[in-house]
Design a protein around this motif. Structure first.
Motif, PDB file in Angstrom:
ATOM      1  N   GLY A  22       0.804  -1.212   0.000  1.00  0.00           N
ATOM      2  CA  GLY A  22       0.000   0.000   0.000  1.00  0.00           C
ATOM      3  C   GLY A  22       0.840   1.266   0.000  1.00  0.00           C
ATOM      4  N   ALA A  23       0.220   2.353  -0.426  1.00  0.00           N
ATOM      5  CA  ALA A  23       0.926   3.632  -0.543  1.00  0.00           C
ATOM      6  C   ALA A  23       1.404   4.150   0.804  1.00  0.00           C
ATOM      7  CB  ALA A  23       0.025   4.656  -1.212  1.00  0.00           C
ATOM      8  N   GLU A  24       0.588   3.990   1.840  1.00  0.00           N
ATOM      9  CA  GLU A  24       0.954   4.508   3.168  1.00  0.00           C
ATOM     10  C   GLU A  24       2.169   3.782   3.721  1.00  0.00           C
ATOM     11  OE1 GLU A  24      -1.073   5.092   7.605  1.00  0.00           O
ATOM     12  OE2 GLU A  24      -2.343   4.775   5.847  1.00  0.00           O
ATOM     13  N   ALA A  25       2.186   2.449   3.592  1.00  0.00           N
ATOM     14  CA  ALA A  25       3.325   1.676   4.088  1.00  0.00           C
ATOM     15  C   ALA A  25       4.585   1.992   3.294  1.00  0.00           C
ATOM     16  CB  ALA A  25       3.008   0.184   4.004  1.00  0.00           C
ATOM     17  N   THR A  26       4.432   2.204   1.990  1.00  0.00           N
ATOM     18  CA  THR A  26       5.594   2.527   1.164  1.00  0.00           C
ATOM     19  C   THR A  26       6.180   3.872   1.559  1.00  0.00           C
ATOM     20  OG1 THR A  26       4.645   1.263  -0.673  1.00  0.00           O
ATOM     21  CG2 THR A  26       6.422   2.814  -1.203  1.00  0.00           C
ATOM     22  N   ALA A  27       5.313   4.850   1.751  1.00  0.00           N
ATOM     23  CA  ALA A  27       5.794   6.172   2.163  1.00  0.00           C
ATOM     24  C   ALA A  27       6.513   6.101   3.500  1.00  0.00           C
ATOM     25  CB  ALA A  27       4.625   7.149   2.237  1.00  0.00           C
ATOM     26  N   ALA A  28       6.008   5.282   4.408  1.00  0.00           N
ATOM     27  CA  ALA A  28       6.620   5.162   5.733  1.00  0.00           C
ATOM     28  C   ALA A  28       7.974   4.474   5.668  1.00  0.00           C
ATOM     29  CB  ALA A  28       5.688   4.388   6.665  1.00  0.00           C
ATOM     30  N   ALA A  29       8.209   3.680   4.608  1.00  0.00           N
ATOM     31  CA  ALA A  29       9.461   2.937   4.493  1.00  0.00           C
ATOM     32  C   ALA A  29      10.545   3.711   3.753  1.00  0.00           C
ATOM     33  CB  ALA A  29       9.201   1.612   3.776  1.00  0.00           C
ATOM     34  N   VAL A  30      10.217   4.865   3.208  1.00  0.00           N
ATOM     35  CA  VAL A  30      11.180   5.637   2.427  1.00  0.00           C
ATOM     36  C   VAL A  30      11.878   6.670   3.311  1.00  0.00           C
ATOM     37  CG1 VAL A  30      11.455   7.290   0.541  1.00  0.00           C
ATOM     38  CG2 VAL A  30       9.982   5.291   0.250  1.00  0.00           C
ATOM     39  N   ARG A  31      13.187   6.775   3.162  1.00  0.00           N
ATOM     40  CA  ARG A  31      13.985   7.789   3.851  1.00  0.00           C
ATOM     41  C   ARG A  31      14.714   8.628   2.803  1.00  0.00           C
ATOM     42  NH1 ARG A  31      11.243   5.480   6.912  1.00  0.00           N
ATOM     43  NH2 ARG A  31      11.746   4.583   8.975  1.00  0.00           N
ATOM     44  N   THR A  32      14.839   9.911   3.044  1.00  0.00           N
ATOM     45  CA  THR A  32      15.561  10.774   2.109  1.00  0.00           C
ATOM     46  C   THR A  32      16.579  11.622   2.855  1.00  0.00           C
ATOM     47  OG1 THR A  32      13.918  12.557   2.252  1.00  0.00           O
ATOM     48  CG2 THR A  32      13.596  10.903   0.517  1.00  0.00           C
ATOM     49  N   LEU A  40      19.536  14.127  -2.179  1.00  0.00           N
ATOM     50  CA  LEU A  40      20.816  13.568  -2.595  1.00  0.00           C
ATOM     51  C   LEU A  40      20.886  12.051  -2.413  1.00  0.00           C
ATOM     52  CD1 LEU A  40      23.167  16.287  -1.094  1.00  0.00           C
ATOM     53  CD2 LEU A  40      22.390  16.069  -3.465  1.00  0.00           C
ATOM     54  N   ALA A  41      20.052  11.513  -1.548  1.00  0.00           N
ATOM     55  CA  ALA A  41      20.037  10.070  -1.314  1.00  0.00           C
ATOM     56  C   ALA A  41      18.626   9.638  -0.932  1.00  0.00           C
ATOM     57  CB  ALA A  41      21.020   9.681  -0.212  1.00  0.00           C
ATOM     58  N   VAL A  42      18.261   8.440  -1.374  1.00  0.00           N
ATOM     59  CA  VAL A  42      16.961   7.862  -1.051  1.00  0.00           C
ATOM     60  C   VAL A  42      17.198   6.457  -0.520  1.00  0.00           C
ATOM     61  CG1 VAL A  42      14.729   7.108  -1.943  1.00  0.00           C
ATOM     62  CG2 VAL A  42      15.776   9.201  -2.832  1.00  0.00           C
ATOM     63  N   GLY A  43      16.508   6.126   0.559  1.00  0.00           N
ATOM     64  CA  GLY A  43      16.625   4.792   1.125  1.00  0.00           C
ATOM     65  C   GLY A  43      15.260   4.142   1.248  1.00  0.00           C
ATOM     66  N   LEU A  44      15.206   2.840   0.995  1.00  0.00           N
ATOM     67  CA  LEU A  44      13.985   2.061   1.203  1.00  0.00           C
ATOM     68  C   LEU A  44      14.246   1.090   2.336  1.00  0.00           C
ATOM     69  CD1 LEU A  44      11.131   1.083   0.388  1.00  0.00           C
ATOM     70  CD2 LEU A  44      12.270  -0.539  -1.168  1.00  0.00           C
ATOM     71  N   LEU A  45      13.477   1.214   3.398  1.00  0.00           N
ATOM     72  CA  LEU A  45      13.585   0.295   4.532  1.00  0.00           C
ATOM     73  C   LEU A  45      12.794  -0.960   4.170  1.00  0.00           C
ATOM     74  CD1 LEU A  45      14.874   0.146   7.314  1.00  0.00           C
ATOM     75  CD2 LEU A  45      12.760   1.061   8.281  1.00  0.00           C
ATOM     76  N   ASP A  46      13.491  -1.912   3.555  1.00  0.00           N
ATOM     77  CA  ASP A  46      12.865  -3.124   3.028  1.00  0.00           C
ATOM     78  C   ASP A  46      12.800  -4.162   4.136  1.00  0.00           C
ATOM     79  OD1 ASP A  46      11.739  -4.872   1.289  1.00  0.00           O
ATOM     80  OD2 ASP A  46      13.408  -4.927  -0.132  1.00  0.00           O
ATOM     81  N   GLY A  47      11.959  -3.883   5.128  1.00  0.00           N
ATOM     82  CA  GLY A  47      11.932  -4.667   6.343  1.00  0.00           C
ATOM     83  C   GLY A  47      12.754  -3.957   7.404  1.00  0.00           C
ATOM     84  N   PRO A  48      12.635  -4.368   8.661  1.00  0.00           N
ATOM     85  CA  PRO A  48      13.308  -3.650   9.754  1.00  0.00           C
ATOM     86  C   PRO A  48      14.821  -3.801   9.778  1.00  0.00           C
ATOM     87  CG  PRO A  48      12.261  -5.650  10.579  1.00  0.00           C
ATOM     88  CD  PRO A  48      11.811  -5.496   9.153  1.00  0.00           C
ATOM     89  N   LEU A  50      16.879  -4.217   6.709  1.00  0.00           N
ATOM     90  CA  LEU A  50      17.545  -3.983   5.435  1.00  0.00           C
ATOM     91  C   LEU A  50      17.201  -2.605   4.884  1.00  0.00           C
ATOM     92  CD1 LEU A  50      19.126  -4.744   2.876  1.00  0.00           C
ATOM     93  CD2 LEU A  50      17.055  -5.909   2.049  1.00  0.00           C
ATOM     94  N   LEU A  51      18.230  -1.793   4.679  1.00  0.00           N
ATOM     95  CA  LEU A  51      18.064  -0.483   4.062  1.00  0.00           C
ATOM     96  C   LEU A  51      18.741  -0.493   2.705  1.00  0.00           C
ATOM     97  CD1 LEU A  51      17.128   2.533   4.407  1.00  0.00           C
ATOM     98  CD2 LEU A  51      19.492   3.000   5.096  1.00  0.00           C
ATOM     99  N   ARG A  52      17.970  -0.188   1.666  1.00  0.00           N
ATOM    100  CA  ARG A  52      18.507  -0.061   0.315  1.00  0.00           C
ATOM    101  C   ARG A  52      18.729   1.413   0.023  1.00  0.00           C
ATOM    102  NH1 ARG A  52      17.756  -4.527  -2.837  1.00  0.00           N
ATOM    103  NH2 ARG A  52      16.369  -6.144  -2.060  1.00  0.00           N
ATOM    104  N   LEU A  53      19.901   1.750  -0.466  1.00  0.00           N
ATOM    105  CA  LEU A  53      20.255   3.146  -0.704  1.00  0.00           C
ATOM    106  C   LEU A  53      20.502   3.418  -2.180  1.00  0.00           C
ATOM    107  CD1 LEU A  53      22.799   3.946   2.161  1.00  0.00           C
ATOM    108  CD2 LEU A  53      20.587   5.068   1.813  1.00  0.00           C
ATOM    109  N   ALA A  54      20.080   4.573  -2.621  1.00  0.00           N
ATOM    110  CA  ALA A  54      20.454   5.105  -3.932  1.00  0.00           C
ATOM    111  C   ALA A  54      20.923   6.532  -3.710  1.00  0.00           C
ATOM    112  CB  ALA A  54      19.267   5.067  -4.890  1.00  0.00           C
ATOM    113  N   LEU A  55      22.005   6.899  -4.370  1.00  0.00           N
ATOM    114  CA  LEU A  55      22.560   8.246  -4.216  1.00  0.00           C
ATOM    115  C   LEU A  55      22.650   8.928  -5.574  1.00  0.00           C
ATOM    116  CD1 LEU A  55      24.389   6.301  -2.009  1.00  0.00           C
ATOM    117  CD2 LEU A  55      25.004   8.617  -1.329  1.00  0.00           C
TER     118      LEU A  55
END
Length: 266
Positions: A22-32, A40-48, A50-55
């Motif tokens: 869902g959109a709400e859970a996805t938004a809550a899992a994103v870090r910038t 400059l960087a975006v992270g997806l908290l793919d579970g408690p 694992l953090l995936r980073l893109a810069l």
């Protein structure tokens, strides 16, 4: 065809696949991480754990950005990663990787990225392929659950994923055998014309393995991404999963240098 979805920085496909919650859970899992109003960087908290980073390209070696990310992921009170075992997947060559190693993080297990060039026409596989729409969501969901023992994918989660913004440039091809059984499935994500596309995830029904359906659906995935204008098709699988690596190479994907995420042991 992977276990824990590990090494690899976050991509539109990772966000799109996560959108099944869902959109709400996805938004809550994103870090910038931003500076001067620029992300400059975006992270997806793919579970408690694992953090995936893109810069951004010009932030890969930015010390201020790297230091801030390290601080945020190593201090539990900042709420990015749980205490104990944790993983960070960041681009190869990013300064944040070196700083995490200096902070005591270890290099994780190797993953193999594979890529198929789409500048030449892709010949379709010799099995029937259908692109799943809303009416066939149950077919896609059933193959996913039959391909991955721990999968909780459902019709409802397919609809949630398909309602997300990233799915506007995504497709779900499904392969069928001669008896009309759905035997393999994949979701492909385009980042836009002329850019690399992604397979995430691909799986073969456990009762129909060993018949080349993994190769067939991987070829179908490449063809679907080519139709979407992608320059290449990319996938990543654990290097230890030799069967998956062989499947992708037989479908015309070439192996790229191994990548590894970073691990903190609790």
């Amino acid at each position: 065809m992977a276990g824990r979805r590990g090494a690899g920085a976050t991509t539109p496909g990772d966000l799109g696949w996560f959108w099944r919650y869902g959109a709400e859970a996805t938004a809550a899992a994103v870090r910038t991480w931003s500076r001067g109003g620029q992300i400059l960087a975006v992270g997806l908290l793919d579970g408690p754990e694992l953090l995936r980073l893109a810069l951004a390209p010009d932030a890969q070696r930015d010390e201020e950005v790297a230091q801030q990310i390290v601080k945020d992921v190593t201090e539990p009170e900042r709420g990015v990663l749980m205490e104990g075992d944790a993983f960070v997947a960041a681009p190869t060559g990013a300064l944040v990787r070196e700083l995490l190693v200096d902070d005591g993080w270890n290099v994780g297990e190797p993953w193999t990225p594979l890529q198929c060039d789409l500048t030449e026409p892709v010949e379709g596989p010799d099995v029937r392929i259908e692109v799943i729409g809303p009416e066939q969501a149950h077919v896609r969901a059933a193959v996913q659950r039959a391909a991955f023992d721990s999968s909780t994918f459902t019709d409802q989660r397919w609809h949630a994923m398909a309602a997300g913004l990233p799915y506007a440039d995504a497709r779900c091809p499904v392969a069928y055998d001669d008896q009309g059984n759905a035997v393999a499935a994949v979701t492909v994500w385009s980042a836009g014309p002329g850019k690399p596309g992604l397979l995430e995830p691909m799986g073969v029904h456990r009762e129909h393995r060993g018949h080349g359906y993994g190769t067939a659906i991987s070829i179908a995935a490449a063809a679907a991404l080519q139709e979407l204008g992608s320059s290449s098709a990319t996938v990543c699988t654990p290097s230890s999963n030799v069967g998956a690596v062989a499947t992708y190479t037989s479908a015309g994907f070439r192996r790229l240098p191994e990548i590894r995420d970073l691990r903190r042991s609790g």
